[in-house]
Design a protein around this motif. Structure first.
Motif, PDB file in Angstrom:
ATOM      1  N   ASN A 176     -10.938  -8.815   0.181  1.00  0.00           N
ATOM      2  CA  ASN A 176     -12.289  -8.739   0.727  1.00  0.00           C
ATOM      3  C   ASN A 176     -13.320  -8.283  -0.302  1.00  0.00           C
ATOM      4  OD1 ASN A 176     -11.584  -9.642   3.297  1.00  0.00           O
ATOM      5  ND2 ASN A 176     -10.964  -7.590   3.945  1.00  0.00           N
ATOM      6  N   ARG A 219     -11.611   1.009  -1.267  1.00  0.00           N
ATOM      7  CA  ARG A 219     -11.422  -0.143  -0.385  1.00  0.00           C
ATOM      8  C   ARG A 219     -12.782  -0.725  -0.035  1.00  0.00           C
ATOM      9  NH1 ARG A 219      -7.560  -0.231   4.990  1.00  0.00           N
ATOM     10  NH2 ARG A 219      -7.990  -2.373   5.647  1.00  0.00           N
ATOM     11  N   GLY A 235      -3.555  -6.729  -1.875  1.00  0.00           N
ATOM     12  CA  GLY A 235      -4.299  -7.590  -0.968  1.00  0.00           C
ATOM     13  C   GLY A 235      -3.466  -8.742  -0.449  1.00  0.00           C
ATOM     14  N   TYR A 295     -11.476   2.628   7.194  1.00  0.00           N
ATOM     15  CA  TYR A 295     -10.997   1.549   6.338  1.00  0.00           C
ATOM     16  C   TYR A 295      -9.827   1.983   5.465  1.00  0.00           C
ATOM     17  CZ  TYR A 295     -15.549  -0.385   7.624  1.00  0.00           C
ATOM     18  OH  TYR A 295     -16.628  -0.841   8.334  1.00  0.00           O
ATOM     19  N   THR A 351       0.829  -1.206   0.000  1.00  0.00           N
ATOM     20  CA  THR A 351       0.000   0.000   0.000  1.00  0.00           C
ATOM     21  C   THR A 351       0.861   1.253   0.000  1.00  0.00           C
ATOM     22  OG1 THR A 351      -1.743  -1.175   1.190  1.00  0.00           O
ATOM     23  CG2 THR A 351      -1.811   1.232   1.244  1.00  0.00           C
ATOM     24  N   ALA A 380     -12.847  -6.517   9.883  1.00  0.00           N
ATOM     25  CA  ALA A 380     -11.913  -7.633  10.094  1.00  0.00           C
ATOM     26  C   ALA A 380     -12.390  -8.498  11.248  1.00  0.00           C
ATOM     27  CB  ALA A 380     -10.506  -7.102  10.369  1.00  0.00           C
ATOM     28  N   ASP A 430      -7.230  -1.104  -2.079  1.00  0.00           N
ATOM     29  CA  ASP A 430      -6.520  -1.791  -1.009  1.00  0.00           C
ATOM     30  C   ASP A 430      -7.418  -2.876  -0.417  1.00  0.00           C
ATOM     31  OD1 ASP A 430      -4.299  -2.185   0.599  1.00  0.00           O
ATOM     32  OD2 ASP A 430      -4.988  -0.803   2.146  1.00  0.00           O
ATOM     33  N   GLU A 431      -6.803  -3.847   0.244  1.00  0.00           N
ATOM     34  CA  GLU A 431      -7.522  -4.952   0.886  1.00  0.00           C
ATOM     35  C   GLU A 431      -8.450  -5.660  -0.096  1.00  0.00           C
ATOM     36  OE1 GLU A 431      -6.891  -6.030   3.851  1.00  0.00           O
ATOM     37  OE2 GLU A 431      -5.630  -4.405   4.555  1.00  0.00           O
TER      38      GLU A 431
END
Length: 306
Positions: free
Chosen positions: A222, A148, A245, A171, A125, A153, A218-219
């Motif tokens: 998910n 995102r 990710g 987030y 990131t 989580a 990002d991430e």
């Protein structure tokens, strides 16, 4: 001054190198004598030389020493330092560490779509945000779009007050922190007000086309399959997209398949799309983080075998 910067207060940086590499370092003025096995001595020499070069421009911190020690463990970083890409922002230079970070940054600079996949702490990131800031300051893009998926989580946070940006802020905090470091708090806030930096929950991306933008998701582990497809089809002319990710930390309900896992299979043969994979050896946080990542990977492999 450079020598004091290199050694740290009460030789703290020297002691950090000794403990990590298992060597003894004795210094008299600018002459260092190192005792230990041959590989450790070579590693310590490379780290000291590299830190001395950096000391002319930067303040050496324990975190920076750790980054260089990590690079020495991954590869002989000093031998390739002249060829390593440097990301230039208004607030200074950001140096790339290790072969995977090098591939990642080089891919971002030449490819329209890059995937950075790997464990926490590998710089995915942060480097994407740095490349975005560089592109914006060099007028290669007109705006930055931070995306995102809003997935907790493993927790239920309940209702979050405020407008859309305030709801998604928690987030996107890692990307905000990186932008604040590179641009400064006030400038980031002004650019957000002018919509040069846009914060967008993934769910709000449908129907849009992003031209002349640097887009970071990002991430991405998910995202659902449908969300990933929707996001990737938003890319417009003159845009660069980076997707980051960690497929070992998926927070989706068990019955939902990760869009990141799926897209690896779907797009792996496309020449215009680059997948860069990081591992525990690329972790640039506290040394314990690398050991934790390795321990979880061993546990996951054992569970799969059972």
């Amino acid at each position: 001054m450079r020598l004091a910067n290199l050694c740290g207060q009460m030789d703290a940086h020297i002691q950090q190198i000794e403990q990590r590499l298992g060597v003894e370092i004795h210094s008299r003025s600018n002459i260092f004598k190192i005792k230990g096995d041959a590989a450790a001595i070579n590693g310590a020499c490379e780290v000291l030389k590299d830190l001395y070069r950096v000391s002319a421009e930067e303040t050496i911190t324990p975190e920076l020493v750790n980054v260089h020690l990590q690079s020495a463990a991954v590869e002989s970083f000093a031998k390739n330092s002249a060829d390593m890409p440097v990301i230039r922002t208004h607030r200074g230079k950001i140096r790339v560490r290790g072969s995977h970070q090098r591939e990642y940054v080089e891919s971002i600079r030449v490819s329209d779509l890059t995937f950075g996949i790997g464990p926490a702490g590998t710089g995915k990131t942060y480097l994407a945000a740095a490349c975005a800031v560089e592109a914006l300051e060099q007028d290669r893009v007109r705006r930055l779009v931070l995306v995102r998926p809003a997935v907790e989580a493993g927790e239920r946070l309940g209702f979050l007050p405020g407008d859309m940006a305030q709801k998604v802020d928690p987030y996107l905090r890692p990307m905000y922190d990186a932008l604040y470091e590179m641009l400064g708090f006030e400038k980031v806030e002004k650019l957000i007000e002018k919509n040069v930096i846009e914060v967008a929950p993934l769910a709000y991306m449908r129907g849009r086309t992003l031209n002349n933008a640097f887009v970071i998701m990002d991430e991405a582990q998910n995202t659902t399959i449908e969300q990933m497809k929707m996001f990737l089809t938003r890319i417009g002319f003159g845009s660069t997209a980076v997707v980051t990710g960690d497929i070992t930390q998926i927070d989706l309900p068990q019955q939902r398949r990760s869009g990141l896992r799926h897209v690896i299979q779907v797009l792996r043969d496309l020449k215009d799309v680059r997948f860069i994979y990081f591992d525990s050896g690329d972790v640039v946080r506290h040394p314990l983080v690398q050991k934790i990542v390795d321990a979880y990977q061993r546990n996951d492999r054992g569970r799969d075998e059972e």
